[in-house]
Design an enzyme around this catalytic site. Structure first.
Site, short mmCIF file in Angstrom:
data_model
loop_
_atom_site.label_atom_id
_atom_site.label_comp_id
_atom_site.label_asym_id
_atom_site.label_seq_id
_atom_site.Cartn_x
_atom_site.Cartn_y
_atom_site.Cartn_z
N ARG A 178 -17.87 -31.13 20.43
CA ARG A 178 -17.78 -29.80 20.69
C ARG A 178 -16.40 -29.33 21.01
NH1 ARG A 178 -20.60 -27.34 23.66
NH2 ARG A 178 -21.68 -28.98 24.64
N TYR A 232 -17.54 -31.95 13.12
CA TYR A 232 -18.26 -32.95 14.15
C TYR A 232 -19.53 -31.97 14.65
CZ TYR A 232 -19.18 -37.02 17.21
OH TYR A 232 -19.79 -38.04 17.71
N GLY A 233 -20.55 -32.73 14.75
CA GLY A 233 -21.89 -32.12 15.60
C GLY A 233 -21.99 -30.83 15.65
N GLY A 234 -21.98 -30.13 16.63
CA GLY A 234 -22.29 -28.85 16.88
C GLY A 234 -21.41 -28.04 16.40
N LYS A 256 -26.31 -25.66 17.30
CA LYS A 256 -26.01 -24.79 18.56
C LYS A 256 -25.47 -23.57 17.90
CE LYS A 256 -26.78 -28.51 21.16
NZ LYS A 256 -26.66 -28.94 22.14
N HIS A 270 -31.71 -24.44 25.52
CA HIS A 270 -31.21 -25.80 25.43
C HIS A 270 -32.19 -26.41 26.04
CE1 HIS A 270 -27.29 -28.53 25.88
NE2 HIS A 270 -28.08 -28.79 24.75
N SER A 329 -25.33 -30.93 28.39
CA SER A 329 -25.12 -31.88 27.24
C SER A 329 -24.96 -33.32 27.91
CB SER A 329 -23.54 -31.53 26.34
OG SER A 329 -24.01 -30.15 25.92
N ALA A 330 -25.49 -34.19 27.37
CA ALA A 330 -25.43 -35.64 27.82
C ALA A 330 -25.98 -35.75 29.40
CB ALA A 330 -23.99 -36.06 27.57
N CYS A 331 -27.18 -34.98 29.62
CA CYS A 331 -27.62 -35.22 31.08
C CYS A 331 -28.89 -35.50 30.93
CB CYS A 331 -27.28 -33.78 31.62
SG CYS A 331 -25.58 -33.55 32.14
N GLY A 332 -29.36 -36.16 29.64
CA GLY A 332 -30.64 -36.76 29.93
C GLY A 332 -31.87 -36.20 29.18
N ASN A 365 -33.38 -38.66 26.47
CA ASN A 365 -33.94 -39.66 27.16
C ASN A 365 -35.31 -39.34 27.72
OD1 ASN A 365 -32.35 -42.62 27.41
ND2 ASN A 365 -30.90 -40.84 26.87
N ASP A 394 -33.70 -31.12 22.27
CA ASP A 394 -32.61 -30.61 22.51
C ASP A 394 -32.71 -28.91 22.58
OD1 ASP A 394 -29.64 -30.88 22.93
OD2 ASP A 394 -29.37 -29.77 20.82
N ARG A 412 -22.78 -40.46 18.38
CA ARG A 412 -23.94 -40.16 18.08
C ARG A 412 -24.78 -40.92 16.93
NH1 ARG A 412 -25.55 -35.34 21.38
NH2 ARG A 412 -23.92 -35.22 22.69
N GLY A 451 -37.51 -44.52 32.54
CA GLY A 451 -38.98 -44.63 32.71
C GLY A 451 -39.47 -44.24 34.04
N ASN A 476 -38.54 -42.19 36.03
CA ASN A 476 -38.95 -40.69 36.23
C ASN A 476 -40.26 -40.29 35.89
OD1 ASN A 476 -36.04 -40.29 36.78
ND2 ASN A 476 -35.40 -39.91 34.36
#
Ligand code: GTP
Ligand code: SPV
Ligand code: MN
Length: 596
Positions: A69, A210-212, A219, A239, A261-264, A267, A286, A379, A505, A507
């Site tokens: 982005r 690309y993406g968003g 987004k 989000h 973004s990209a903080c889990g 996961n 997301d 991604r 896991g 967490n």
């Protein structure tokens, strides 16, 4: 063309502005998807992966300038600057439209223009919203096909209404007669515009594929335009991941989590709990659309139908569910290619292959090439239904018991804190900070920036109004019925710059405490920033972690927090004289608790 005269008029307008060679109305059929994949493979835009190892899957490689982005080129175009607010790039429509119209003129020459009718949220659901994306990018069509509900059944709904979001996208690379199309056409940075016109429920995106930036349902629509619609209609577009948790006794709870973004988020949405007897299931990874129902509770639904997930760091150990999800029917972008035509990315396997083709398409040799073979923001795009732990109720709004706010903070922020109440939780959301990740191109990766509610790049209006809208939501219900709000930080580091908490896991141990707190178990300690776990009451069975590390993970360090509060005061200046009262009050309470 369609049975909607408003839509037809818009298609014709764009056709005469952008002058594509032909037009395709996307019918959403599997045969159409397969045929377009074939086209992309034959024209060398995509690589078909090994059918035996990775059935029905392809790899795209983007242009090196078009990998994430672009926040600096993202605009909220409202008549008045105050409606975009201090956190958004603002250009008024009367200035922006002529600039973009010039770029859009004949921009689809030599290309096919696809018209994609789509629904954010299950088709026909009362909480869903309709959109139409016009794009000249087959990559976008294939991704939108997975990420949203698309096709003729959606068009039937659109035929009956004028209420749909107009999303226009072009890669910004017209083709002259005989000119060869590059694998990933896009425009130079200064010509990229990701523009939102919330007053017209319209998006114009030019120059990036690309993406968003380009999958406009995500987004641009489901967060920026939808957050605006949500403010006007009394709900929230956030989000957030949505996770279903079942405890060993069979009791079900749903939680959401807002991490930048990209903080889990993906996961956590796919967590494989290390605690015996706990079952986790995915509702969304997301974006969440949240509404308060008549019972006073907050319900969340995922408006997307696929995952656009970070590959980096995904392994059998960290996220077996994601690996199962991407086993087939997946589009990869900017992963590396192995000698047997499969994909590879950092951490996928302990053993790094000796030879790969990197995301630029060049040979890569272990130990010889000194940059990584995959892109940090590579991604996967996979349908939700690929996920082996997809919750059966993923197409229904589910009642939320807890909201986690979180980010990447190497210092200061404890592993978990519970806010004292909902309004204090709003304060916590407003002060969130996180290290910038590769998911955005514009800022220094690793630098901590404030990212309120993990929505800094996604709030489609004035942030002061946004915070006040959260307070309005609170006023519609009551503290007891609304979710409990928590602050998590899986990313606190020790003096050797190593993560102190194993994450993934493990967490689940923290989630167990969260669920217990929603039931008011007395397993906490009071600190000036909220409740933290009483370490003796945390379920740490089977986890090898020292007492010192635990103390460090939950520490609320007075000096660090005095600095943090000063930095928050400084940061709040962005609101100028529109600082929401709730933030002023809560900051005052926090200062009092630190005797400042
Ligand atoms: P977006 O799709 O950009 O919104 O990202 P996201 O919030 O979904 O983040 P994602 O789950 O894809 O994780 C991003 C990166 O953080 C990946 O490299 C993960 O391996 C890593 N990560 C996720 N959860 C944890 C965790 O609990 N601990 C640690 N140390 N790393 C994690
Ligand atoms: C994010 O950056 O938060 C993403 C990836 O989820 S993108 O769709 O590109 O915005
Ligand atoms: Mn995201």
């Amino acid at each position: 063309m369609t049975q909607n005269s408003l839509l037809n008029a818009w298609i014709e307008e764009i056709q005469s502005l952008c002058t594509p060679d032909n037009i395709v109305i996307w019918d959403g059929k599997k045969t159409s998807y397969d045929a377009l994949v074939n086209d992309c493979v034959e024209s060398k835009k995509a690589i078909r992966l090994n059918e035996r190892l990775r059935p029905n899957s392809i790899l795209f490689r983007s242009h090196p300038s078009d990998v994430a982005r672009v926040e600096k080129r993202t605009f909220i175009s409202t008549t008045l600057e105050k409606d975009a607010g201090p956190t958004n790039n603002w250009i008024p429509p009367k200035k922006l439209k002529p600039i973009m119209t010039k770029l859009l003129k004949n921009c689809m020459t030599g290309r096919t223009m696809y018209v994609i009718p789509f629904s954010m949220g299950p088709t026909g659901h009362q909480f869903s919203k309709l959109g139409v994306e016009i794009t000249d990018s087959p990559y976008v069509v294939l991704n939108m096909h997975i990420m949203t509900r698309t096709g003729l059944d959606v068009l039937e709904y659109i035929n009956k209404t004028e209420d749909f979001v107009k999303c226009l996208h072009s890669v910004g690379y017209p083709l002259k007669k005989g000119q060869v199309d590059p694998a990933w056409p896009c425009a130079p940075m200064e010509e990229k515009y990701i523009s939102h016109f919330p007053e017209e429920n319209m998006i114009w995106s030019y120059g990036s594929g690309y993406g968003g930036n380009a999958l406009l349902g995500k987004k641009c629509f489901a967060l920026r335009i939808a957050s605006n619609q949500a403010k006007n209609e009394g709900w929230l577009a956030e989000h957030m991941l949505i996770l279903k948790l079942t405890d060993p006794k069979g009791e079900v709870k749903y939680i959401t989590g807002a991490f930048p973004s990209a903080c889990g988020k993906t996961n956590l949405a796919m967590i494989n709990p290390s605690l015996p007897g706990w079952i986790a299931e995915t509702c969304g990874d997301d974006i969440a659309w949240l509404r308060i129902k008549n019972d006073g509770r907050l319900y969340a639904i995922n408006p997307e139908s696929g995952f656009f997930g970070v590959t980096s760091g995904t392994s059998q150990k960290s996220n077996p569910v994601a690996l199962a999800t991407v086993k087939s029917d997946t589009i990869f972008t900017n992963a590396a290619l192995t000698d047997d035509q499969d994909v590879w990315w950092e951490d996928l396997t302990d053993e790094v292959p000796d030879h790969l083709i990197d995301w630029h398409g060049n040979d890569w040799y272990k130990g010889k090439t000194d940059f990584r073979p995959d892109h940090a923001n590579a991604r996967f795009t996979s349908p939700l239904t690929n996920c082996p732990i997809l919750a059966k109720e993923y197409e229904e709004p589910v009642p939320i018991s807890a909201i986690l706010f979180g980010g990447r903070r190497p210092t200061t922020i404890p592993l978990i804190t519970q806010s004292f109440n909902f309004l204090h939780g709003i304060f916590i959301g407003s002060i969130m900070g996180s290290q910038v990740t590769a998911a955005t191109l514009d800022e220094k990766i690793g630098k901590v920036r404030r990212d309120p509610f993990a929505m800094l790049p996604f709030i489609g209006y004035n942030i002061g109004d946004y915070v006040n809208h959260w307070v309005d939501m609170y006023k519609k219900s009551s503290n007891d019925l609304l979710p409990k709000i928590f602050f998590v930080n899986w990313f606190r580091k020790d003096e050797n710059n190593k993560y102190m908490w194993p994450g993934f896991g493990e967490n689940s141990r923290i989630l167990k405490w969260v669920i217990e707190r929603t039931k008011n178990y007395a397993n906490h300690k009071i600190t000036p920033i909220g409740y933290v776990p009483d370490i003796n009451r945390l379920d740490l069975k089977g986890l090898d972690i020292s007492r010192d590390t635990l103390n460090a993970l939950f520490e609320v360090n007075h000096e660090e927090w005095v600095d943090e509060i000063k930095s928050i005061e400084e940061y709040y200046k962005i609101y100028e004289d529109h600082l929401p009262a709730v933030l002023k009050t809560q900051l005052g309470y926090t200062e009092d608790r630190f005797h400042m």
